[in-house]
Design an enzyme around this catalytic site. Structure first.
Site, short mmCIF file in Angstrom:
data_model
loop_
_atom_site.label_atom_id
_atom_site.label_comp_id
_atom_site.label_asym_id
_atom_site.label_seq_id
_atom_site.Cartn_x
_atom_site.Cartn_y
_atom_site.Cartn_z
N TYR A 48 -12.00 -3.72 -0.51
CA TYR A 48 -11.89 -3.65 0.95
C TYR A 48 -12.12 -2.21 1.44
O TYR A 48 -12.92 -1.96 2.33
CB TYR A 48 -10.50 -4.14 1.36
CG TYR A 48 -10.25 -4.20 2.85
CD1 TYR A 48 -10.59 -5.33 3.58
CD2 TYR A 48 -9.68 -3.13 3.52
CE1 TYR A 48 -10.36 -5.39 4.95
CE2 TYR A 48 -9.45 -3.17 4.89
CZ TYR A 48 -9.78 -4.31 5.60
OH TYR A 48 -9.56 -4.37 6.95
N ASP A 49 -11.42 -1.27 0.79
CA ASP A 49 -11.54 0.12 1.22
C ASP A 49 -12.96 0.63 1.05
O ASP A 49 -13.48 1.36 1.88
CB ASP A 49 -10.58 1.03 0.41
CG ASP A 49 -9.13 0.87 0.88
OD1 ASP A 49 -8.93 0.38 2.01
OD2 ASP A 49 -8.22 1.24 0.12
N LEU A 94 -3.51 3.93 10.59
CA LEU A 94 -3.63 5.30 10.08
C LEU A 94 -5.01 5.45 9.48
O LEU A 94 -5.53 4.49 8.89
CB LEU A 94 -2.61 5.55 8.97
CG LEU A 94 -1.15 5.75 9.38
CD1 LEU A 94 -0.26 5.69 8.14
CD2 LEU A 94 -0.97 7.08 10.10
N GLU A 124 5.85 10.75 2.97
CA GLU A 124 6.68 9.56 2.70
C GLU A 124 5.82 8.46 2.08
O GLU A 124 4.58 8.53 2.12
CB GLU A 124 7.33 9.07 4.00
CG GLU A 124 6.33 8.64 5.06
CD GLU A 124 6.98 8.43 6.42
OE1 GLU A 124 7.58 7.38 6.62
OE2 GLU A 124 6.89 9.35 7.27
N LYS A 126 3.75 5.06 1.55
CA LYS A 126 3.06 4.06 2.38
C LYS A 126 3.41 2.70 1.78
O LYS A 126 2.97 2.36 0.68
CB LYS A 126 1.55 4.30 2.36
CG LYS A 126 0.81 3.37 3.32
CD LYS A 126 -0.63 3.82 3.48
CE LYS A 126 -1.33 3.08 4.60
NZ LYS A 126 -1.33 1.63 4.46
N LYS A 296 2.66 13.30 7.74
CA LYS A 296 2.76 13.38 9.20
C LYS A 296 3.18 14.79 9.60
O LYS A 296 3.97 15.42 8.89
CB LYS A 296 3.84 12.41 9.71
CG LYS A 296 3.55 10.96 9.41
CD LYS A 296 4.74 10.07 9.76
CE LYS A 296 4.45 8.61 9.38
NZ LYS A 296 5.62 7.75 9.45
N CYS A 436 11.26 -13.96 -39.43
CA CYS A 436 9.98 -14.60 -39.16
C CYS A 436 8.82 -13.67 -39.49
O CYS A 436 7.89 -14.04 -40.16
CB CYS A 436 9.90 -15.03 -37.68
SG CYS A 436 8.23 -15.34 -37.10
S1 IVH Z 1 3.15 5.53 10.23
C1 IVH Z 1 0.79 5.38 14.44
N1 IVH Z 1 4.31 5.37 7.94
O1 IVH Z 1 0.32 1.54 7.22
C2 IVH Z 1 0.81 4.76 13.10
N2 IVH Z 1 2.80 3.64 8.51
O2 IVH Z 1 -2.55 1.80 7.51
C3 IVH Z 1 2.09 5.02 12.45
N3 IVH Z 1 2.60 1.91 6.79
O3 IVH Z 1 0.19 0.43 10.51
C4 IVH Z 1 2.17 4.44 11.12
N4 IVH Z 1 4.04 2.75 5.39
O4 IVH Z 1 1.80 -0.74 8.79
C5 IVH Z 1 3.44 4.79 8.75
N5 IVH Z 1 5.47 5.38 5.93
C6 IVH Z 1 4.60 4.79 6.76
C7 IVH Z 1 3.96 3.58 6.45
C8 IVH Z 1 3.05 3.05 7.34
C9 IVH Z 1 3.22 1.75 5.62
C10 IVH Z 1 1.60 0.99 7.32
C11 IVH Z 1 1.79 0.64 8.75
C12 IVH Z 1 0.56 1.16 9.42
C13 IVH Z 1 -0.42 1.08 8.31
C14 IVH Z 1 -1.63 1.95 8.54
#
Ligand code: IVH
Length: 690
Positions: A48-49, A94, A124, A126, A296, A436
């Site tokens: 997909y990516d 993201l 953090e 994902k 972030k 065995c």
């Molecule tokens: S921040 C404004 N933090 O990844 C967007 N998203 O690919 C803020 N996700 O839509 C998202 N872990 O569903 C954020 N630690 C994390 C995350 C995270 C999983 C997901 C989330 C987001 C998607 C983007």
């Protein structure tokens, strides 16, 4: 704007025609519709990516081909199920990066936007789940919605209320909106599959689709567990992200920061990279699946100044880790019997690359699990390899099951000794337990190429095992002459000879002990390499998977297997040590602990069988070398810095030819490979060892 999508026009290959581009866009849209709709994954993440990256690359080179609402621009690639809960602010996506360089480019762009360096970043996990927005009014959970198309999502309050970490009431009567991810931990997934198959439904194939299906389920007879981790909050003021998440945690909501993954605050991009690597390293031990790190800007002022693109913030980025789950074909199921008689089904797979490693086999845990996961030979299966963990098959794509497929028939009796199988536990066992495999492992231990215990043949081993005198190799050293004499047809002379031979074997070098223990995925020459590299058994036992990979010929898959095997045989090793068996390799520079220089001569270009660049020559010994058995000949090659091989090919550097040599010598001549007469080889050996 494809500039926003940091996935990478630099490495991805653009499509050459608008038709191919449009077909890829359609493929992404339908995969996204299934993915965000909670169905089984239509394609694995890596595919997909890379498809997405190629679409982005095409749009950069041919903006005129760009589709309306391209998946590179819209949230959820246009696949989210839209509901009627309108979000307070859009739920965005993201952008992704996949390596250090693109992460640095993202950070440099952020600095440019700010006109100064960003004032700190958070790192953090994902979470690989589903985004939700949860509204709390006066501390009460009132509504939960999915992301949908980013503007509005589906109401999933009923199911989401059950998610661990998303409490019904907060510690304080605050009104706010929490955003985060609903997912299944590894433990949730186990329980969920038990419930589902108990209800007569097919098992979930993958934790993410299991969470998606559960979150949107209407009328199930069972409540599969769900978990939640928050990653954003609206309505708590305007503090730093790290401070806000700490406050959310204090209210009683689980956050990514409070999870085992943590959320370090970093001052520089170098620190960010270190934190990303540290997170990747512990990926396999978190207890839940992550597919990357999210970086972030920590400070609200930086976020406000950076702003958003149409689909994603410019102050945050996802650093995607290589996919830990791929799909491949399950070629067949083999049954493996461990040293203690545990019987395990093992998946033999069409080779597939998972996070940089070619995986060809994976564990299926146990026979119950095989039924529960509904996995049949011939299926396309999901294979997960998280960190250092041995790859596992998590489930099958049922819609791709071949018409002629049939479930696997588990064995009725132990395939090794034909004994009865104890099925009272999840892990089936041969009722003969250690006994065995005792014959096989003892015969291997005593064999000429291992500990070379003269007189300990198959019949005698059978008698020793049947009399309950021996179940593992270490028990051999407890035998004494009076005990052995009691065996059928054993006089005192032969008993004495046997006991003497057994005791003498305690002096064998470590390489032979290792060979004798029959560590899976190692043979004689690998045992020698390991022994020479580490020098002592203790250094080998202390070695990490990474340390093991420093040994020539040990890739990640083998390293994991060797490490797991060493843990399994550690008790026997301890028994052998207690009985005085030598655990060192002569002629090595000493233990090669973590970070120590290698003892296998990798740093000794002075050895005669080294190439000018210090790497080992590949040497074939054929025919008799005076004074040496075939095994000793191969050992000698390695002692002299070479790598012994059994067959002559273009890659062979030297062929040692002795009396009785046949076709290998001819082939060497045809290929023009250097030939060394066996007596010359023997002389080099003598010169080197004396
Ligand atoms: S921040 C404004 N933090 O990844 C967007 N998203 O690919 C803020 N996700 O839509 C998202 N872990 O569903 C954020 N630690 C994390 C995350 C995270 C999983 C997901 C989330 C987001 C998607 C983007």
């Amino acid at each position: 704007m494809t500039e926003e999508l940091v996935v990478d026009a630099r490495v991805a290959e653009p499509f050459l025609s608008p038709e191919d581009y449009r077909a890829a866009v359609e493929e992404i849209r339908s995969a996204a519709a299934l993915y965000y709709g909670g169905a089984e994954l239509a394609m694995d993440d890596a595919v997909y990516d890379s498809l997405m990256a190629r679409v982005a690359a095409t749009e950069a080179t041919h903006p005129e081909w760009k589709a309306e609402e391209s998946p590179t621009e819209v949230v959820a690639a246009g696949g989210g199920v839209v509901g009627d809960v309108v979000h307070s602010t859009p739920m965005l996506s993201l952008d992704n990066v996949f390596d250090e360089e693109t992460l640095r480019r993202w950070a440099a762009r952020l600095d440019r936007l700010l006109g100064r360096p960003a004032a700190g970043y958070t790192v953090e996990p994902k979470i690989d789940g589903l985004a939700i927005a949860a509204r709390y009014v006066d501390g009460h959970l009132v509504q939960v919605a999915t992301r949908g198309d980013g503007r509005a999502g589906e109401d999933v309050t009923g199911q989401a209320r059950r998610a661990a970490g998303l409490p019904e009431r907060l510690a304080e009567p605050v009104t706010l909106e929490i955003r985060g991810e609903v997912f299944m931990t590894d433990a949730d997934f186990e329980v969920a599959n038990g419930m589902r198959t108990g209800a007569g439904e097919p098992a979930f194939a993958h934790p993410r689709s299991a969470a998606a299906g559960t979150l949107r389920a209407q009328d199930r007879t069972y409540d599969a567990p769900l978990s939640f981790l928050a990653y954003a909050v609206h309505g708590l003021g305007d503090g730093a992200h790290s401070a806000e998440m700490a406050a959310v945690e204090r209210l009683g909501i689980a956050t990514t920061a409070g999870s085992p993954a943590g959320m370090p605050v970093c001052a520089t991009v170098d620190e960010v990279l270190e934190a990303v690597q540290a997170l990747n390293a512990k990926r396999g031990s978190l207890g839940f699946g992550i597919d990357g790190a999210v970086i972030k800007a920590d400070q609200p002022a930086d976020r406000a100044a950076a702003g958003f693109s149409s689909r994603a913030p410019r102050w945050g980025i996802a650093y995607k880790f290589p996919a830990d789950t791929r799909t491949t074909k399950l070629l067949r199921i083999e049954v493996q019997i461990g040293r203690t008689g545990v019987i395990t089904p093992v998946a033999v797979l069409e080779p597939v690359q998972i996070s940089g490693v070619i995986v060809t086999s994976a564990t299926l845990h146990n026979f119950d699990d095989l039924v529960r996961r509904n996995v049949w030979p011939g299926d396309t299966v999901f294979v997960r390899r998280a960190g250092d963990v041995i790859p596992e098959v998590t489930g099958a794509k049922l819609d791709e099951r071949p018409a002629d497929a049939a479930p696997f028939e588990p064995p009725a009796r132990c395939p090794r000794c034909d004994g009865e199988i104890d099925r009272s536990q999840k892990r089936w066992r041969c009722t003969r337990g250690r006994a065995c495999g005792a014959h096989e492992s003892l015969a291997y231990y005593a064999a000429r190429h291992s500990m070379d215990i003269e007189g300990l043949g198959g019949k005698l081993i059978d008698m020793l095992v049947a009399a309950g005198l021996v179940t593992d190799p270490a028990d051999l050293y407890d035998l004494d002459v009076p005990t052995v004499t009691k065996l059928e047809r054993m006089g005192e002379v032969s008993a004495t000879k046997l006991v003497t031979a057994i005791q003498a074997s305690r002096e064998q070098p470590l390489s032979r002990v290792l060979t004798g223990l029959g560590v899976r995925m190692t043979g004689r020459s690998m045992s020698r390499r390991l022994a020479r590299h580490f020098g002592t058994m203790q250094a080998l036992l202390d070695a990490s998977v990474e340390d093991l990979q420093r040994v020539e010929g040990v890739g990640p898959e083998r390293a994991v297997m060797i490490a797991a095997e060493l843990v399994e045989i550690a008790p026997v090793i301890t028994k052998l040590v207690e009985r005085g068996v030598n655990m060192t390799e002569p002629d090595t520079a000493g233990p090669a602990g973590p970070g120590a220089s290698s003892a296998d001569g990798a740093d000794r270009p002075d050895l005669p069988l080294r190439k000018p660049d210090g790497t080992p020559m590949t040497v074939v010994v054929t025919g008799a070398v005076p004074g040496l058995t075939r095994d000793e000949g191969n050992e000698a090659v390695e002692r002299l810095g070479g790598k012994s091989s059994g067959s002559v090919s273009k890659r062979t550097d030297l062929v040692v030819v002795g009396a009785g040599a046949g076709s290998k010598a001819e082939k060497a001549e045809q290929l023009g490979i250097r030939i060394m007469p066996a007596d010359e080889f023997a002389a080099v050996l003598t010169a080197h060892t004396s």
